[in-house]
Design an enzyme around this catalytic site. Structure first.
Site, PDB file in Angstrom:
ATOM      1  N   GLY A  10      66.456  -2.598  14.857  1.00  0.00           N
ATOM      2  CA  GLY A  10      66.663  -1.403  14.151  1.00  0.00           C
ATOM      3  C   GLY A  10      68.107  -1.101  13.894  1.00  0.00           C
ATOM      4  N   GLY A  13      70.044   0.739  10.850  1.00  0.00           N
ATOM      5  CA  GLY A  13      69.708   2.231  10.413  1.00  0.00           C
ATOM      6  C   GLY A  13      70.724   3.233  10.980  1.00  0.00           C
ATOM      7  CG  ASP A  36      67.340  -3.464  10.366  1.00  0.00           C
ATOM      8  OD1 ASP A  36      66.319  -3.248   9.747  1.00  0.00           O
ATOM      9  OD2 ASP A  36      67.561  -2.392  10.990  1.00  0.00           O
ATOM     10  NE  ARG A  38      67.617  -0.234   6.647  1.00  0.00           N
ATOM     11  CZ  ARG A  38      68.353   0.767   6.496  1.00  0.00           C
ATOM     12  NH1 ARG A  38      69.327   0.903   5.617  1.00  0.00           N
ATOM     13  NH2 ARG A  38      68.260   1.671   7.219  1.00  0.00           N
ATOM     14  CG  ASP A  54      58.506  -7.789  11.214  1.00  0.00           C
ATOM     15  OD1 ASP A  54      58.506  -6.431  11.952  1.00  0.00           O
ATOM     16  OD2 ASP A  54      57.519  -7.914  10.123  1.00  0.00           O
ATOM     17  CE1 TYR A 144      59.712   9.504  14.107  1.00  0.00           C
ATOM     18  CE2 TYR A 144      60.065  12.063  13.961  1.00  0.00           C
ATOM     19  CZ  TYR A 144      60.660  10.630  14.409  1.00  0.00           C
ATOM     20  OH  TYR A 144      61.752  10.273  14.791  1.00  0.00           O
ATOM     21  CE  LYS A 148      60.167   8.319  17.288  1.00  0.00           C
ATOM     22  NZ  LYS A 148      60.684   7.015  17.763  1.00  0.00           N
TER      23      LYS A 148
HETATM   24  P1  NAD Z   1      66.412   4.648  10.492  1.00  0.00           P
HETATM   25  O1  NAD Z   1      65.386   4.714   9.787  1.00  0.00           O
HETATM   26  O2  NAD Z   1      67.932   5.103   9.938  1.00  0.00           O
HETATM   27  O3  NAD Z   1      66.748   3.090  10.976  1.00  0.00           O
HETATM   28  C1  NAD Z   1      65.556   2.335  11.481  1.00  0.00           C
HETATM   29  C2  NAD Z   1      66.021   0.979  11.218  1.00  0.00           C
HETATM   30  O4  NAD Z   1      64.598  -0.008  11.838  1.00  0.00           O
HETATM   31  C3  NAD Z   1      66.204   0.681   9.826  1.00  0.00           C
HETATM   32  O5  NAD Z   1      67.319  -0.073   9.822  1.00  0.00           O
HETATM   33  C4  NAD Z   1      64.844  -0.241   9.314  1.00  0.00           C
HETATM   34  O6  NAD Z   1      65.185  -1.438   8.462  1.00  0.00           O
HETATM   35  C5  NAD Z   1      64.590  -0.848  10.572  1.00  0.00           C
HETATM   36  N1  NAD Z   1      63.277  -1.588  10.884  1.00  0.00           N
HETATM   37  C6  NAD Z   1      62.024  -0.896  10.377  1.00  0.00           C
HETATM   38  N2  NAD Z   1      60.971  -1.578  10.375  1.00  0.00           N
HETATM   39  C7  NAD Z   1      61.491  -2.792  11.228  1.00  0.00           C
HETATM   40  C8  NAD Z   1      60.842  -3.849  11.589  1.00  0.00           C
HETATM   41  N3  NAD Z   1      59.566  -3.930  11.459  1.00  0.00           N
HETATM   42  N4  NAD Z   1      61.532  -4.796  12.316  1.00  0.00           N
HETATM   43  C9  NAD Z   1      62.802  -4.643  12.605  1.00  0.00           C
HETATM   44  N5  NAD Z   1      63.487  -3.299  12.052  1.00  0.00           N
HETATM   45  C10 NAD Z   1      62.813  -2.632  11.427  1.00  0.00           C
HETATM   46  O7  NAD Z   1      66.221   5.293  11.827  1.00  0.00           O
HETATM   47  P2  NAD Z   1      67.141   6.258  12.709  1.00  0.00           P
HETATM   48  O8  NAD Z   1      67.385   7.399  12.369  1.00  0.00           O
HETATM   49  O9  NAD Z   1      68.324   5.417  13.155  1.00  0.00           O
HETATM   50  O10 NAD Z   1      66.169   6.210  13.875  1.00  0.00           O
HETATM   51  C11 NAD Z   1      66.168   5.199  15.183  1.00  0.00           C
HETATM   52  C12 NAD Z   1      65.346   6.136  16.163  1.00  0.00           C
HETATM   53  O11 NAD Z   1      65.557   7.228  16.541  1.00  0.00           O
HETATM   54  C13 NAD Z   1      63.845   6.085  15.567  1.00  0.00           C
HETATM   55  O12 NAD Z   1      62.941   5.757  16.614  1.00  0.00           O
HETATM   56  C14 NAD Z   1      63.702   7.551  15.285  1.00  0.00           C
HETATM   57  O13 NAD Z   1      62.459   7.949  15.410  1.00  0.00           O
HETATM   58  C15 NAD Z   1      64.560   8.067  16.475  1.00  0.00           C
HETATM   59  N6  NAD Z   1      65.226   9.524  16.036  1.00  0.00           N
HETATM   60  C16 NAD Z   1      65.885   9.539  15.159  1.00  0.00           C
HETATM   61  C17 NAD Z   1      66.573  10.797  14.805  1.00  0.00           C
HETATM   62  C18 NAD Z   1      67.502  11.183  13.302  1.00  0.00           C
HETATM   63  O14 NAD Z   1      67.644  12.201  13.177  1.00  0.00           O
HETATM   64  N7  NAD Z   1      67.935   9.863  13.024  1.00  0.00           N
HETATM   65  C19 NAD Z   1      66.047  11.877  15.467  1.00  0.00           C
HETATM   66  C20 NAD Z   1      65.141  11.821  16.527  1.00  0.00           C
HETATM   67  C21 NAD Z   1      64.601  10.347  16.817  1.00  0.00           C
HETATM   68  C1  AKB Z   2      63.189  13.535  11.542  1.00  0.00           C
HETATM   69  O1  AKB Z   2      63.400  14.463  10.852  1.00  0.00           O
HETATM   70  O2  AKB Z   2      62.078  12.666  11.247  1.00  0.00           O
HETATM   71  C2  AKB Z   2      64.004  13.012  12.432  1.00  0.00           C
HETATM   72  C3  AKB Z   2      63.482  13.550  13.900  1.00  0.00           C
HETATM   73  C4  AKB Z   2      63.953  14.914  14.249  1.00  0.00           C
HETATM   74  O3  AKB Z   2      62.917  12.893  14.663  1.00  0.00           O
HETATM   75  N1  AKB Z   2      65.344  13.381  12.141  1.00  0.00           N
END
Ligand code: NAD
Ligand code: AKB
Length: 316
Positions: A10, A13, A36, A38, A54, A144, A148
């Site tokens: 990932g 992302g 990733d 993508r 994937d 979600y 988690k």
């Molecule tokens: P994001 O959606 O920006 O990135 C996720 C990445 O995973 C994307 O690039 C997507 O293409 C890739 N992905 C999706 N399906 C896939 C697959 N089958 N195989 C490989 N790659 C795949 O998410 P993020 O914000 O970078 O979050 C990363 C992690 O952190 C997640 O577990 C999210 O729940 C957690 N998180 C994020 C936040 C936040 O505010 N960004 C807050 C709390 C928790």
């Molecule tokens: C969301 O809003 O889904 C994320 C998170 C707090 O896990 N940024």
């Protein structure tokens, strides 16, 4: 000493781009493989190896781990809260199966460490709203959050039963300017900066007084690396650590942005994401992370806003 070779899943992302770049600085470009579903993010291009992967395809993942001599996995692939409510089955399948695939492979291949993020979304309407503690009533109201919370138990299970050194943080909403957020409820706190700079106005999908826990990306990246580098005996939580730096409402961040862009105006049109936000705590008690491995945040709301606007101006 084992030479660590890290796989980031990932990596294109919001967190993945910055975490991959930070890990490459520490472990060397060649020792951090970005992957990733993508295409490779532009900011990663030329900085180290990239494989298209994937995470749901366990055999291909296993092949990559063996072929690349991977010793650590950072699993970031997930469907976030807002997108998850539109497609609950997809969110549950990806968020659960990706973690089980990684944990199984970590056990079989005796990986040294696994990182998997949880979220403040584990907390639900019955959890305390203010300074929500590490251990409390947890009844998540979104798919979600359910995924988690279940994931946290799997992490603890694989640690207790198989000795997998898996570590986790419950991130708040993350604010960053390098890679766009991917379908969360807290995404407004990133969008608002782009709209303030380009349009001088922003229509917020949450109400004016919706307080949520938030964090600037440099703090989140540093927390992740500090947790992963902490000695085993400093890690008392194998589910996931509460993590905190600031809380604010849309009205408060708008006031702060107005100090830099006086013409900026915010309006409010709450949508389905309001219900999600209302189910989460307003602030988080992360004293266990602070005591265990010395977590300290650096950015508050004014410092984060100043830095975001300065960097977005440079990017223009
Ligand atoms: P994001 O959606 O920006 O990135 C996720 C990445 O995973 C994307 O690039 C997507 O293409 C890739 N992905 C999706 N399906 C896939 C697959 N089958 N195989 C490989 N790659 C795949 O998410 P993020 O914000 O970078 O979050 C990363 C992690 O952190 C997640 O577990 C999210 O729940 C957690 N998180 C994020 C936040 C936040 O505010 N960004 C807050 C709390 C928790
Ligand atoms: C969301 O809003 O889904 C994320 C998170 C707090 O896990 N940024």
């Amino acid at each position: 000493m084992i030479k660590e070779k890290i796989l980031v899943i990932g990596a294109s992302g919001q967190i993945g781009v910055e975490l991959t770049l930070a890990l490459r600085k520490i472990y060397g470009n060649a020792n951090v493989v970005a992957s990733d579903l993508r295409e490779e993010n532009d900011l990663l291009k030329g900085s180290g190896p990239y494989v298209s992967l994937d995470v749901m395809n366990k055999e291909m993942l296993h092949v990559q781990v063996i072929r690349q001599n991977i010793t650590q996995i950072y699993l970031l692939a997930a469907i976030l809260s807002a997108t998850g409510e539109k497609n609950p089955n997809l969110a549950w399948n990806l968020n659960m199966q990706s973690l089980l695939n990684v944990l199984d492979i970590a056990r079989e291949e005796k990986l040294t460490k696994v990182y998997w993020p949880s979220s403040i979304a584990v907390f639900g309407p019955s959890s305390p709203k203010k300074l929500c503690p590490q251990q409390t009533i947890i009844e998540p109201a979104t798919v979600y959050g359910i995924s988690k919370y279940a994931g946290e138990f799997w992490c603890n299970y694989f640690h207790q039963r198989y000795g997998v050194d898996v570590r986790s943080l419950r991130y708040p909403g993350l604010i960053s300017y390098k890679s766009a957020p991917g379908g969360g409820t807290t995404d407004y706190a990133v969008e608002i900066f782009y709209e303030a700079m380009e349009e001088k106005k922003y229509e917020c999908f949450l109400g004016a007084g919706t307080y949520l826990p938030m964090m600037y990306m440099p703090d989140a990246i540093r927390a992740t690396i500090e947790l992963m580098e902490a000695p085993q005996d400093r890690i008392s939580v194998r589910h996931s650590y509460n993590l905190s730096s600031m809380s604010f409402s849309p009205a408060e961040i708008a006031t702060e942005i107005k100090k830099h862009i006086p013409e900026f105006e915010i309006s409010y049109k709450p949508d389905y994401r309001q219900t999600i936000a209302d189910s989460w705590p307003q602030s988080i008690d992360d004293s266990v992370a602070r005591n265990d491995w010395g977590w300290k945040h650096e950015y508050d709301l004014p410092k984060m806003c100043g830095d975001m606007l300065k960097n977005l101006e440079i990017q223009k």
